[in-house]
Design an enzyme around this catalytic site. Structure first.
Site, PDB file in Angstrom:
ATOM      1  N   GLU A 331      16.259 -32.341  51.848  1.00 48.76           N
ATOM      2  CA  GLU A 331      16.347 -31.094  52.494  1.00 48.76           C
ATOM      3  C   GLU A 331      15.945 -31.127  54.095  1.00 48.76           C
ATOM      4  O   GLU A 331      14.542 -31.358  54.040  1.00 48.76           O
ATOM      5  CB  GLU A 331      16.160 -29.760  52.122  1.00 48.76           C
ATOM      6  N   CYS A 332      16.649 -31.005  55.262  1.00 54.37           N
ATOM      7  CA  CYS A 332      15.791 -30.912  56.257  1.00 54.37           C
ATOM      8  C   CYS A 332      14.947 -31.837  56.925  1.00 54.37           C
ATOM      9  O   CYS A 332      15.233 -32.866  57.030  1.00 54.37           O
ATOM     10  CB  CYS A 332      15.417 -29.659  56.653  1.00 54.37           C
ATOM     11  N   GLY A 333      13.806 -31.645  56.854  1.00 52.18           N
ATOM     12  CA  GLY A 333      12.717 -32.356  56.966  1.00 52.18           C
ATOM     13  C   GLY A 333      12.648 -33.664  56.021  1.00 52.18           C
ATOM     14  O   GLY A 333      12.278 -34.720  56.487  1.00 52.18           O
TER      15      GLY A 333
END
Length: 444
Positions: A331-333
């Site tokens: 997720e994301c980072g």
């Protein structure tokens, strides 16, 4: 007839972001926790960072409440359970009191949470009264506790602010003034507040803020006075049991200063599904523990890009995990480190782990923000997106999330082998079955 739990409960709100909601909410929680009271704190909306401060103040996990993302039933369950054991419930709002759909005001009205409005009064005097009056009366039926002036310059300034309230006949809603003081300011950066665990003086800052709050009418209230802000929470209907779709599975979760955007409810959901979460630190270059699946949550990899570039043990273990066909949800980072390269805001390129082709580039402007949902065969995961980077990749999106906003855009979900990756942050409790699909056999 359903059982009911009753407890004093307030929602700490403001006319906008940056007014000092987190400082006041955490200071109030710390003040009462120091006095030996049982305090439970929650955060309205999808925020990851503010709950760290609320958890530090209370010594308990601070869960999120959101009428859309977490759902009304989940919020009711958590408030009911908290009220059974707590002396005081504090809910920190999100953005401005009436911002968003649904807003913090909607949450307050639904559960009878009296609103404590925190207003940064550093650059105003008489207008303070108009702003406080508007917050109280803009929406009929809003439970109201009062107003607290924040970042006040002098005692004379505080008197002027209180007089501004008296002019509109609402002097009884004055709950005091907190003076401007750098000793308890909570530092910020591009995604919000600095996490409490990153500051060695975090508790000292909260204690200083609690001491300042103790001099106000709000801070001097005893529990008999708090009783006028009691709210009653009905017992929720009994939910169907979560099937143990991940029974016997071990899910390795990256957790350190670079990967800290982890909802406590997500870990609870994995455990309810029968999985065993184990943790590892890419920043410490730890080897991937023995596991059936990996979760790389969001965080701040861009602040630790050079260190993560050298995390070869973690990288190689993850690559072997993928070669073996075991699932990875990033997720994301957590997705950002999987690409070939990360470009920071200074334009410096850092080689990353090379499990996804392409580059991620940080920028100074927000790239995406808002509630999102991911529809899978197994169910619908709700969540949100919030990032300052963009990715350039030859990979075609396997699917997209859907924004709940009329003009909003969904996020790409990329798939390469056993990796599923997106800027989307999932609230896993919204669909345990869909969560199990992410960690058992990938996205469907």
């Amino acid at each position: 007839m359903n059982a009911v739990s009753t407890c004093p409960a307030i929602l700490v709100a403001a006319p906008a972001s940056g007014q000092g909601k987190t400082t006041v909410a955490a200071a109030l929680a710390r003040l009462h926790t120091r006095a030996g009271r049982r305090v439970r704190a929650f955060k309205s909306g999808p925020d990851f960072l503010d709950p760290f401060w609320l958890e530090l103040a209370t010594g308990h996990p601070a869960h999120n409440l959101d009428l859309w993302m977490t759902g009304e039933a989940d919020a009711q369950t958590r408030l009911f359970e908290a009220a059974q054991t707590a002396d005081l419930i504090i809910v920190e709002g999100v953005m401005g009191l009436f911002d968003g759909e649904p807003s913090a005001a909607d949450l307050a009205r639904r559960f009878g949470l009296h609103v404590l409005a925190v207003i940064d009064a550093s650059a105003m005097a008489g207008t303070f009264g108009a702003l406080a009056f508007g917050l109280q009366h803009y929406r009929p039926g809003l439970p109201w506790a009062g107003v607290l002036a924040n970042r006040v310059a002098t005692e004379r300034h505080a008197e002027m602010l209180q007089c501004a309230l008296a002019e509109d006949g609402s002097a009884t809603s004055w709950l005091g003034a907190v003076m401007r003081d750098a000793s308890f300011a909570l530092p910020e950066r591009h995604l919000g507040l600095t996490a409490a665990f990153e500051l060695p003086d975090g508790m000292a800052r909260l204690d200083a803020a609690a001491d300042a709050l103790a001099t106000t009418p709000l801070g001097q209230m005893d529990m008999a006075a708090w009783a006028r802000w009691a709210a009653s929470f009905e017992a929720p209907q009994i939910d169907a049991a979560v099937p143990p779709l991940l029974a016997g599975k071990t899910v390795a979760v990256a957790r350190d200063a670079a990967f800290s955007f982890i909802y406590a409810a997500n870990l609870e959901t994995l455990e309810r599904l029968g999985a065993k979460p184990v943790f590892f630190s890419p920043l410490a270059n730890e080897r991937l523990p023995g596991c059936d699946a990996v979760w790389l949550p969001g965080g701040y990899p861009e602040l630790h890009a050079q260190t993560l570039s050298g995390s070869t043990k973690t990288r190689d273990g993850l690559r072997a995990h993928v070669v073996a066909g075991r699932p990875v949800w990033a997720e994301c980072g957590g997705m950002m480190v999987l690409f070939d390269e990360l470009m920071d805001v200074q334009g410096q390129a850092h080689p990353m782990w090379g499990l996804l082709p392409g580059r991620v580039s940080l920028q100074t402007r927000l790239a995406a923000l808002g509630p999102q949902k991911l529809s899978l065969e197994a169910g619908e995961l709700r969540g949100h997106t919030f990032h300052y980077s963009r990715c350039e990749t030859p990979l075609a999106a396997a699917m997209h999330t859907e924004s709940t906003r009329a003009a909003g855009k969904g996020e790409a979900v990329y798939r390469r082998g056993s990796i599923q990756a997106s800027y989307f942050h999932a609230w896993m409790a919204s669909s345990p079955a869909a969560t199990a699909a992410l960690f058992a056999s990938g996205v469907h």
